[in-house]
Design a protein around this motif. Structure first.
Motif, PDB file in Angstrom:
ATOM      1  N   ALA A  47       0.822  -1.219   0.000  1.00  0.00           N
ATOM      2  CA  ALA A  47       0.000   0.000   0.000  1.00  0.00           C
ATOM      3  C   ALA A  47       0.852   1.264   0.000  1.00  0.00           C
ATOM      4  N   HIS A  48       1.927   1.236  -0.779  1.00  0.00           N
ATOM      5  CA  HIS A  48       2.870   2.356  -0.783  1.00  0.00           C
ATOM      6  C   HIS A  48       2.406   3.536  -1.638  1.00  0.00           C
ATOM      7  N   PHE A  49       1.702   3.284  -2.738  1.00  0.00           N
ATOM      8  CA  PHE A  49       1.395   4.337  -3.706  1.00  0.00           C
ATOM      9  C   PHE A  49       0.076   5.027  -3.407  1.00  0.00           C
ATOM     10  N   SER A  50       0.065   6.339  -3.615  1.00  0.00           N
ATOM     11  CA  SER A  50      -1.122   7.163  -3.369  1.00  0.00           C
ATOM     12  C   SER A  50      -1.764   7.567  -4.698  1.00  0.00           C
ATOM     13  N   ASP A  51      -2.907   8.249  -4.606  1.00  0.00           N
ATOM     14  CA  ASP A  51      -3.549   8.788  -5.808  1.00  0.00           C
ATOM     15  C   ASP A  51      -2.635   9.810  -6.486  1.00  0.00           C
ATOM     16  N   ALA A  52      -1.902  10.570  -5.704  1.00  0.00           N
ATOM     17  CA  ALA A  52      -0.958  11.539  -6.275  1.00  0.00           C
ATOM     18  C   ALA A  52       0.129  10.822  -7.072  1.00  0.00           C
ATOM     19  N   ASP A  53       0.596   9.680  -6.560  1.00  0.00           N
ATOM     20  CA  ASP A  53       1.582   8.886  -7.291  1.00  0.00           C
ATOM     21  C   ASP A  53       0.995   8.388  -8.608  1.00  0.00           C
ATOM     22  N   LYS A  54      -0.240   7.904  -8.555  1.00  0.00           N
ATOM     23  CA  LYS A  54      -0.909   7.423  -9.760  1.00  0.00           C
ATOM     24  C   LYS A  54      -1.045   8.543 -10.781  1.00  0.00           C
ATOM     25  N   ASN A  55      -1.462   9.719 -10.345  1.00  0.00           N
ATOM     26  CA  ASN A  55      -1.629  10.843 -11.261  1.00  0.00           C
ATOM     27  C   ASN A  55      -0.293  11.269 -11.868  1.00  0.00           C
TER      28      ASN A  55
END
Length: 76
Positions: A47-55
């Motif tokens: 669960a390391h990546f956030s929505d900001a990372d995805k964007n």
């Protein structure tokens, strides 16, 4: 969650140390609606990546896709 990813995808995504990644973020590289590849990042922690990372990765994929497509066209 990575544990629920299809087995064929999990088999291809192995960290440099030979471990299964805890988190994987995969986005398509597209030209229009045509997918020409994927861009993937991995991390050992779950669960390391956030929505900001995805964007951010989506924006990077949008920048890379036309360059990659042009390079492939030039090579042909």
């Amino acid at each position: 969650h990575w544990e629920r990813a299809p087995e064929e995808l999990r088999a291809k995504a192995v960290m440099a140390h030979g471990e299964d990644p805890g988190s994987v973020l995969i986005v398509p590289m597209k030209i229009g609606e045509r997918v020409i590849g994927i861009l993937s990042v991995q991390h050992s922690r779950a669960a390391h990546f956030s929505d900001a990372d995805k964007n951010a990765l989506l924006a990077l994929a949008d920048d890379i896709a036309p360059v990659l497509s042009d390079a492939c066209t030039f090579q042909e």
